[in-house]
Design a protein around this motif. Structure first.
Motif, PDB file in Angstrom:
ATOM      1  N   TYR A   1       0.847  -1.192   0.000  1.00 50.06           N
ATOM      2  CA  TYR A   1       0.000   0.000   0.000  1.00 50.06           C
ATOM      3  C   TYR A   1       0.880   1.238   0.000  1.00 50.06           C
ATOM      4  CZ  TYR A   1      -3.978  -2.971   1.009  1.00 50.06           C
ATOM      5  OH  TYR A   1      -4.949  -3.929   0.920  1.00 50.06           O
ATOM      6  N   SER A   2       0.521   2.187  -0.838  1.00 46.55           N
ATOM      7  CA  SER A   2       1.282   3.441  -0.886  1.00 46.55           C
ATOM      8  C   SER A   2       0.870   4.327   0.282  1.00 46.55           C
ATOM      9  CB  SER A   2       1.013   4.173  -2.202  1.00 46.55           C
ATOM     10  OG  SER A   2      -0.297   4.703  -2.200  1.00 46.55           O
TER      11      SER A   2
ATOM     12  N   ASP B   1      -0.213   7.315   0.058  1.00 42.38           N
ATOM     13  CA  ASP B   1      -1.474   7.965  -0.314  1.00 42.38           C
ATOM     14  C   ASP B   1      -2.675   7.064  -0.041  1.00 42.38           C
ATOM     15  OD1 ASP B   1      -0.225  10.292  -1.114  1.00 42.38           O
ATOM     16  OD2 ASP B   1      -0.171   9.745  -3.236  1.00 42.38           O
ATOM     17  N   GLU B   2      -2.535   5.761  -0.327  1.00 42.26           N
ATOM     18  CA  GLU B   2      -3.634   4.827  -0.063  1.00 42.26           C
ATOM     19  C   GLU B   2      -3.905   4.710   1.432  1.00 42.26           C
ATOM     20  OE1 GLU B   2      -3.380   1.576  -3.657  1.00 42.26           O
ATOM     21  OE2 GLU B   2      -1.775   1.567  -2.170  1.00 42.26           O
TER      22      GLU B   2
END
Length: 191
Positions: free
Chosen positions: A119-120, A122-123
């Motif tokens: 997961y980034s 931002d996510e």
């Protein structure tokens, strides 16, 4: 006899320049910390616009109070604390810290733990921002900032037990979001 004096660090010079009101030093401090502090503000604010407002208000406080900074902790820690307190004050003022009633949603979520790898930032920020304000505050203060439930209770004017309960619910909601995303990914792969 001359006493040895420790040469000033770059951080000391930066702080002194900000205390003196030098705009170029204030700009340098802002440039050094604004990206990290924006991430802090994004974790608390429901929108990027509000996070920007919180950060700007907090930096005004930083520059107004930098003369009170005691060098017994890192400057970044001191600035972060101002960001968090400003975010809490902002959200209290908007009455976004009312008790949330999402018990039905929480009870329907999977309680198994999911991995955050893949997961980034931002996510993950998006998931945290989607939490109800009270859940978001308690989750951030406990899981990310490292406050204990007693301290959180005092900061948010709730009981220690309520803090624990809100944290547990926030975790369950986030785990549910991650589980749903993983299931969606598996469904896409298998079709």
């Amino acid at each position: 006899m001359k006493l040895f004096t420790k040469p000033k660090s770059d951080e000391d010079k930066l702080i002194e320049g900000c205390i003196a009101g030098k705009r170029e030093m204030q700009r340098l401090l802002y440039d050094l910390y604004s990206k990290k502090m924006m991430v802090v503000c994004l974790r608390y604010a429901p929108t990027t616009f509000e996070a920007e407002d919180i950060m700007q208000e907090a930096f005004v406080k930083v520059f107004s109070n930098i003369g009170n900074f005691k060098r017994d902790c890192p400057l970044e820690f001191w600035i972060r604390k101002i960001m968090v307190n400003t975010a809490l004050k902002h959200l209290r003022g908007k009455q976004l810290l009312t008790v949330s009633h999402e018990a039905e949603e929480v009870s329907n979520l999977a309680s198994e733990s999911s991995s955050l790898t893949g997961y980034s930032l931002d996510e993950l920020l998006s998931m945290i921002q989607s939490l109800a304000p009270r859940y978001r505050m308690v989750f951030n203060l406990y899981a990310i900032e490292g406050y204990n439930h007693k301290e959180i209770g005092e900061m948010l004017d709730i009981s220690e037990g309520t803090s624990k309960s809100q944290y547990s619910r926030a975790r369950a909601i986030l785990q549910g979001m991650i589980s749903r995303q993983e299931n969606n990914y598996k469904n896409v792969i298998s079709s």
